[in-house]
Motif scaffolding. Structure first.
Motif, PDB file in Angstrom:
ATOM      1  N   TYR A  34      90.602  40.519  13.651  1.00  0.00           N
ATOM      2  CA  TYR A  34      89.208  40.106  13.631  1.00  0.00           C
ATOM      3  C   TYR A  34      88.356  41.234  13.058  1.00  0.00           C
ATOM      4  N   PRO A  35      87.149  40.930  12.567  1.00  0.00           N
ATOM      5  CA  PRO A  35      86.248  42.001  12.136  1.00  0.00           C
ATOM      6  C   PRO A  35      86.045  42.975  13.301  1.00  0.00           C
ATOM      7  N   PRO A  36      85.853  44.293  13.019  1.00  0.00           N
ATOM      8  CA  PRO A  36      85.800  45.303  14.081  1.00  0.00           C
ATOM      9  C   PRO A  36      84.781  45.006  15.174  1.00  0.00           C
ATOM     10  N   ASP A  37      83.595  44.473  14.832  1.00  0.00           N
ATOM     11  CA  ASP A  37      82.585  44.220  15.861  1.00  0.00           C
ATOM     12  C   ASP A  37      83.055  43.125  16.818  1.00  0.00           C
ATOM     13  N   VAL A  38      83.826  42.160  16.292  1.00  0.00           N
ATOM     14  CA  VAL A  38      84.360  41.083  17.141  1.00  0.00           C
ATOM     15  C   VAL A  38      85.521  41.629  17.971  1.00  0.00           C
ATOM     16  N   ALA A  39      86.422  42.385  17.312  1.00  0.00           N
ATOM     17  CA  ALA A  39      87.648  42.862  17.973  1.00  0.00           C
ATOM     18  C   ALA A  39      87.326  43.680  19.223  1.00  0.00           C
TER      19      ALA A  39
END
Ligand code: BTN
Length: 263
Positions: A159-164
């Motif tokens: 997932y994109p880092p902010d989501v992960a």
């Protein structure tokens, strides 16, 4: 995968209520909510549902993107035709239903974060998001519609880092494989039954089920937009209209919608 889901839906048709025989599976769509919205505009009947293996333009609340990697989640939207009177509690009802569905399919207990995030606890007062719901209501050609879209993280994906940083998946939590077909059947069966409960004056039961799972909401500090000014408070729960109750230095405030930042 399409075959597994289609077979499971057919085998369990007697449990799907209004969704029986009305679920369409797609390899790839822009957004299942957008697809079902186009069906609503064209006069589609209550119970139509779209499920996709991946979305290229998955949408979350407040204009955010919903990462939808192929095969990693459930991306499912349904078309409802609710009376106006049930609209205020529809989102919370969907949250309770998806929590029911996840628990029946996997045994994992999930907590609800107002208005419609499904979370699991990851240590002291730290919550990771497992699923989200995007409910969109309107009127087209004089008929009411509500689209309820659910995104459930099933497999660990990139997932994109902010989501992960604040997300988890069913398989990461359970440490084993999870069958998406069972999950789809259980979520649709639960949504059908909770929606019937809501329409049959079962609001009190739905609110009490929501409150029972409210540990991701209660006692948490939040920041919210009060007519252009950002204010802080502590979430106390929900009232009978589904509004979030927040204790601030000036007393208890009710929040109906919009941006709430969990601190
Ligand atoms: C949120 O938590 O912000 C809501 C996320 C909702 C995502 C689902 S995935 C299926 C449906 N199609 C979309 O484009 N969004 C919803």
């Amino acid at each position: 995968m399409s075959d597994d889901i289609t077979t499971a839906l057919t085998t369990n048709e007697n449990r799907l209520g209004m969704f029986a025989g009305r679920v369409r599976w797609y390899e790839e769509v822009g957004s299942t909510n957008d697809l079902v919205l186009s069906w609503a505009d064209a006069g589609g009947e209550e119970g139509l549902a779209a499920i996709a293996d991946t979305q290229t333009n998955g949408r979350g609340r407040l204009g955010r993107r919903w990462a939808s990697p192929p095969g990693a989640g459930i991306y499912l939207s349904v078309l409802l035709r609710p009376a106006r009177s049930v609209l205020p509690l529809l989102t919370l009802t969907a949250g309770v239903a998806v929590a029911d569905g996840i628990e029946s399919a996997t045994g994992l207990a999930v907590a609800l974060k107002w208005p419609n995030d499904l979370c699991v606890e990851a240590g002291a007062a730290r919550w990771l998001k497992l699923a989200g719901i995007l409910a969109e209501a309107g009127t087209s050609s004089g008929a009411n519609y509500a689209i309820v879209g659910m995104g459930i993280n099933v497999r660990t994906a990139i997932y994109p880092p902010d989501v992960a940083a604040r997300a988890t998946s069913l398989e990461a939590e359970l440490g084993r494989a999870v069958d998406r077909s069972t999950l789809v059947v259980e979520c649709l069966a639960a949504l059908s039954s909770r929606y019937e409960q809501l329409k049959g004056y079962g609001e009190a039961r739905i609110l009490s089920e929501w409150r029972r799972r409210a540990s991701a909401t209660l006692g948490r500090s939040i920041e919210f937009d009060a007519e252009g000014t950002m204010r802080r408070g502590v979430a106390q729960g929900i009232d009978d209209s589904g509004a979030l109750l927040v204790r601030t230095t000036e007393g208890v405030t009710r929040i109906f919608s919009g941006e709430v930042r969990w601190l």
